[in-house]
Design a protein around this motif. Structure first.
Motif, PDB file in Angstrom:
ATOM      1  N   MET A  94       0.898  -1.063   0.068  1.00  0.00           N
ATOM      2  CA  MET A  94      -0.075   0.031   0.009  1.00  0.00           C
ATOM      3  C   MET A  94       0.913   1.216   0.076  1.00  0.00           C
ATOM      4  O   MET A  94       1.725   1.403   0.762  1.00  0.00           O
ATOM      5  CB  MET A  94      -0.900   0.070   1.265  1.00  0.00           C
ATOM      6  N   PRO A  95       0.700   2.212  -0.833  1.00  0.00           N
ATOM      7  CA  PRO A  95       1.395   3.486  -0.814  1.00  0.00           C
ATOM      8  C   PRO A  95       1.497   4.226   0.340  1.00  0.00           C
ATOM      9  O   PRO A  95       0.325   4.148   0.970  1.00  0.00           O
ATOM     10  CB  PRO A  95       0.928   4.263  -2.163  1.00  0.00           C
ATOM     11  N   TYR A  96       2.558   4.776   0.657  1.00  0.00           N
ATOM     12  CA  TYR A  96       2.813   5.706   1.772  1.00  0.00           C
ATOM     13  C   TYR A  96       1.774   6.829   1.848  1.00  0.00           C
ATOM     14  O   TYR A  96       1.002   7.101   3.027  1.00  0.00           O
ATOM     15  CB  TYR A  96       4.179   5.840   1.818  1.00  0.00           C
ATOM     16  N   GLY A  97       1.534   7.310   0.802  1.00  0.00           N
ATOM     17  CA  GLY A  97       0.671   8.674   0.688  1.00  0.00           C
ATOM     18  C   GLY A  97      -0.650   8.318   0.853  1.00  0.00           C
ATOM     19  O   GLY A  97      -1.196   9.096   1.487  1.00  0.00           O
ATOM     20  N   LEU A  98      -1.219   6.898   0.358  1.00  0.00           N
ATOM     21  CA  LEU A  98      -2.478   6.777   0.860  1.00  0.00           C
ATOM     22  C   LEU A  98      -2.756   6.456   2.152  1.00  0.00           C
ATOM     23  O   LEU A  98      -4.030   6.885   2.662  1.00  0.00           O
ATOM     24  CB  LEU A  98      -3.009   5.436  -0.091  1.00  0.00           C
ATOM     25  N   ILE A  99      -1.966   6.102   2.913  1.00  0.00           N
ATOM     26  CA  ILE A  99      -2.193   5.686   4.255  1.00  0.00           C
ATOM     27  C   ILE A  99      -2.086   7.127   5.026  1.00  0.00           C
ATOM     28  O   ILE A  99      -2.984   7.157   5.915  1.00  0.00           O
ATOM     29  CB  ILE A  99      -0.850   4.917   4.638  1.00  0.00           C
ATOM     30  N   MET A 100      -1.133   7.914   4.580  1.00  0.00           N
ATOM     31  CA  MET A 100      -1.127   9.291   5.457  1.00  0.00           C
ATOM     32  C   MET A 100      -2.444   9.998   5.156  1.00  0.00           C
ATOM     33  O   MET A 100      -2.866  10.901   6.145  1.00  0.00           O
ATOM     34  CB  MET A 100       0.026  10.040   4.922  1.00  0.00           C
ATOM     35  N   MET A 101      -2.917  10.061   3.794  1.00  0.00           N
ATOM     36  CA  MET A 101      -4.236  10.741   3.458  1.00  0.00           C
ATOM     37  C   MET A 101      -5.186  10.154   4.223  1.00  0.00           C
ATOM     38  O   MET A 101      -6.244  10.967   4.852  1.00  0.00           O
ATOM     39  CB  MET A 101      -4.390  10.723   1.993  1.00  0.00           C
ATOM     40  N   GLY A 102      -5.353   9.010   4.449  1.00  0.00           N
ATOM     41  CA  GLY A 102      -6.504   8.017   5.098  1.00  0.00           C
ATOM     42  C   GLY A 102      -6.299   8.775   6.695  1.00  0.00           C
ATOM     43  O   GLY A 102      -7.435   9.044   7.108  1.00  0.00           O
ATOM     44  N   LEU A 103      -5.144   8.540   7.001  1.00  0.00           N
ATOM     45  CA  LEU A 103      -5.123   8.888   8.634  1.00  0.00           C
ATOM     46  C   LEU A 103      -5.504  10.677   8.695  1.00  0.00           C
ATOM     47  O   LEU A 103      -5.955  10.872   9.864  1.00  0.00           O
ATOM     48  CB  LEU A 103      -3.497   8.779   9.110  1.00  0.00           C
ATOM     49  N   LEU A 104      -5.012  11.306   8.022  1.00  0.00           N
ATOM     50  CA  LEU A 104      -5.455  12.739   7.937  1.00  0.00           C
ATOM     51  C   LEU A 104      -6.828  12.959   7.700  1.00  0.00           C
ATOM     52  O   LEU A 104      -7.518  13.740   8.518  1.00  0.00           O
ATOM     53  CB  LEU A 104      -4.751  13.667   6.680  1.00  0.00           C
ATOM     54  N   ILE A 105      -7.593  12.264   6.932  1.00  0.00           N
ATOM     55  CA  ILE A 105      -9.074  12.439   6.716  1.00  0.00           C
ATOM     56  C   ILE A 105      -9.512  12.033   8.046  1.00  0.00           C
ATOM     57  O   ILE A 105     -10.623  12.597   8.661  1.00  0.00           O
ATOM     58  CB  ILE A 105      -9.552  11.546   5.555  1.00  0.00           C
ATOM     59  N   LEU A 106      -9.209  10.943   8.361  1.00  0.00           N
ATOM     60  CA  LEU A 106     -10.079  10.436   9.862  1.00  0.00           C
ATOM     61  C   LEU A 106      -9.697  11.420  10.901  1.00  0.00           C
ATOM     62  O   LEU A 106     -10.451  11.706  11.776  1.00  0.00           O
ATOM     63  CB  LEU A 106      -9.394   9.156  10.245  1.00  0.00           C
ATOM     64  N   ALA A 107      -8.345  12.037  10.975  1.00  0.00           N
ATOM     65  CA  ALA A 107      -8.366  13.059  12.075  1.00  0.00           C
ATOM     66  C   ALA A 107      -9.020  14.103  12.050  1.00  0.00           C
ATOM     67  O   ALA A 107      -9.764  14.820  12.940  1.00  0.00           O
ATOM     68  CB  ALA A 107      -6.739  13.356  12.066  1.00  0.00           C
ATOM     69  N   VAL A 108      -9.283  14.557  10.629  1.00  0.00           N
ATOM     70  CA  VAL A 108      -9.971  16.091  10.434  1.00  0.00           C
ATOM     71  C   VAL A 108     -11.569  15.553  10.482  1.00  0.00           C
ATOM     72  O   VAL A 108     -12.276  16.485  11.121  1.00  0.00           O
ATOM     73  CB  VAL A 108      -9.909  16.452   8.883  1.00  0.00           C
ATOM     74  N   LEU A 109     -12.126  14.422  10.339  1.00  0.00           N
ATOM     75  CA  LEU A 109     -13.370  14.057  10.527  1.00  0.00           C
ATOM     76  C   LEU A 109     -13.577  14.007  11.960  1.00  0.00           C
ATOM     77  O   LEU A 109     -14.726  14.320  12.651  1.00  0.00           O
ATOM     78  CB  LEU A 109     -13.717  12.929   9.785  1.00  0.00           C
ATOM     79  N   PHE A 110     -12.801  13.453  13.029  1.00  0.00           N
ATOM     80  CA  PHE A 110     -13.095  13.245  14.409  1.00  0.00           C
ATOM     81  C   PHE A 110     -12.683  14.487  15.082  1.00  0.00           C
ATOM     82  O   PHE A 110     -13.331  14.473  16.191  1.00  0.00           O
ATOM     83  CB  PHE A 110     -11.896  12.159  14.631  1.00  0.00           C
ATOM     84  N   THR A 111     -11.932  15.382  14.665  1.00  0.00           N
ATOM     85  CA  THR A 111     -11.566  16.588  15.381  1.00  0.00           C
ATOM     86  C   THR A 111     -12.879  17.343  15.911  1.00  0.00           C
ATOM     87  O   THR A 111     -12.928  17.667  17.157  1.00  0.00           O
ATOM     88  CB  THR A 111     -10.660  17.373  14.755  1.00  0.00           C
ATOM     89  N   PRO A 112     -13.814  17.726  15.067  1.00  0.00           N
ATOM     90  CA  PRO A 112     -14.693  18.461  15.527  1.00  0.00           C
ATOM     91  C   PRO A 112     -15.727  17.774  16.646  1.00  0.00           C
ATOM     92  O   PRO A 112     -16.200  18.583  17.619  1.00  0.00           O
ATOM     93  CB  PRO A 112     -15.685  18.983  14.475  1.00  0.00           C
ATOM     94  N   LEU A 113     -15.812  16.449  16.318  1.00  0.00           N
ATOM     95  CA  LEU A 113     -16.714  15.521  17.463  1.00  0.00           C
ATOM     96  C   LEU A 113     -16.087  15.555  18.712  1.00  0.00           C
ATOM     97  O   LEU A 113     -16.603  15.796  19.806  1.00  0.00           O
ATOM     98  CB  LEU A 113     -16.912  14.208  16.846  1.00  0.00           C
ATOM     99  N   MET A 114     -14.762  15.419  18.613  1.00  0.00           N
ATOM    100  CA  MET A 114     -13.873  15.311  19.973  1.00  0.00           C
ATOM    101  C   MET A 114     -13.893  16.644  20.792  1.00  0.00           C
ATOM    102  O   MET A 114     -14.396  16.752  21.963  1.00  0.00           O
ATOM    103  CB  MET A 114     -12.387  14.980  19.758  1.00  0.00           C
ATOM    104  N   LEU A 115     -13.865  17.733  20.084  1.00  0.00           N
ATOM    105  CA  LEU A 115     -13.981  19.203  20.651  1.00  0.00           C
ATOM    106  C   LEU A 115     -15.077  19.408  21.059  1.00  0.00           C
ATOM    107  O   LEU A 115     -15.330  19.986  22.276  1.00  0.00           O
ATOM    108  CB  LEU A 115     -13.195  20.053  19.445  1.00  0.00           C
ATOM    109  N   TRP A 116     -16.316  18.879  20.406  1.00  0.00           N
ATOM    110  CA  TRP A 116     -17.701  19.236  20.931  1.00  0.00           C
ATOM    111  C   TRP A 116     -17.942  18.545  22.167  1.00  0.00           C
ATOM    112  O   TRP A 116     -18.225  19.166  23.007  1.00  0.00           O
ATOM    113  CB  TRP A 116     -18.582  18.978  19.835  1.00  0.00           C
TER     114      TRP A 116
END
Length: 102
Positions: free
Chosen positions: A1-23
């Motif tokens: 699996m390419p490194y860029g796809l893994i990093m992009m997936g982790l970044l998308i999950l972090a961006v989606l989870f952050t507002p919920l966590m802060l709320w």
């Protein structure tokens, strides 16, 4: 699996989870945890966006550091929440024992 796809997936999950966590942290009035989040995750992210370094290793570290600190923060926060909930269970158990003893 390419490194860029893994990093992009982790970044998308972090961006989606952050507002919920802060709320949820805001609802629980854990303002110190929100401040620590901004100091450890958002501040390095802003710095990495403003500074562009030509050295590939340093540039890589500036881009990965906010993502790494985000996942470290959520891992540590999970332990803090677990301890808080255990303390609340202990307090409730103690209060019930006091009511029975009275």
């Amino acid at each position: 699996m390419p490194y860029g796809l893994i990093m992009m997936g982790l970044l998308i999950l972090a961006v989606l989870f952050t507002p919920l966590m802060l709320w949820h942290l805001f609802k629980a009035k854990w303002y110190k945890s929100i401040g620590i989040f901004f100091a450890t995750v958002i501040f390095p992210l802003v710095i990495s966006l403003f500074f562009e370094i030509e050295n590939t290793v340093a540039d890589f570290l500036l881009m990965v550091l906010p993502l790494f600190t985000f996942y470290c923060y959520t891992w540590i926060l999970s332990y803090a929440i677990d301890n808080y909930l255990n303390d609340m269970k202990t307090v409730k158990k103690w209060q019930k024992e006091q009511l029975v003893n009275d």
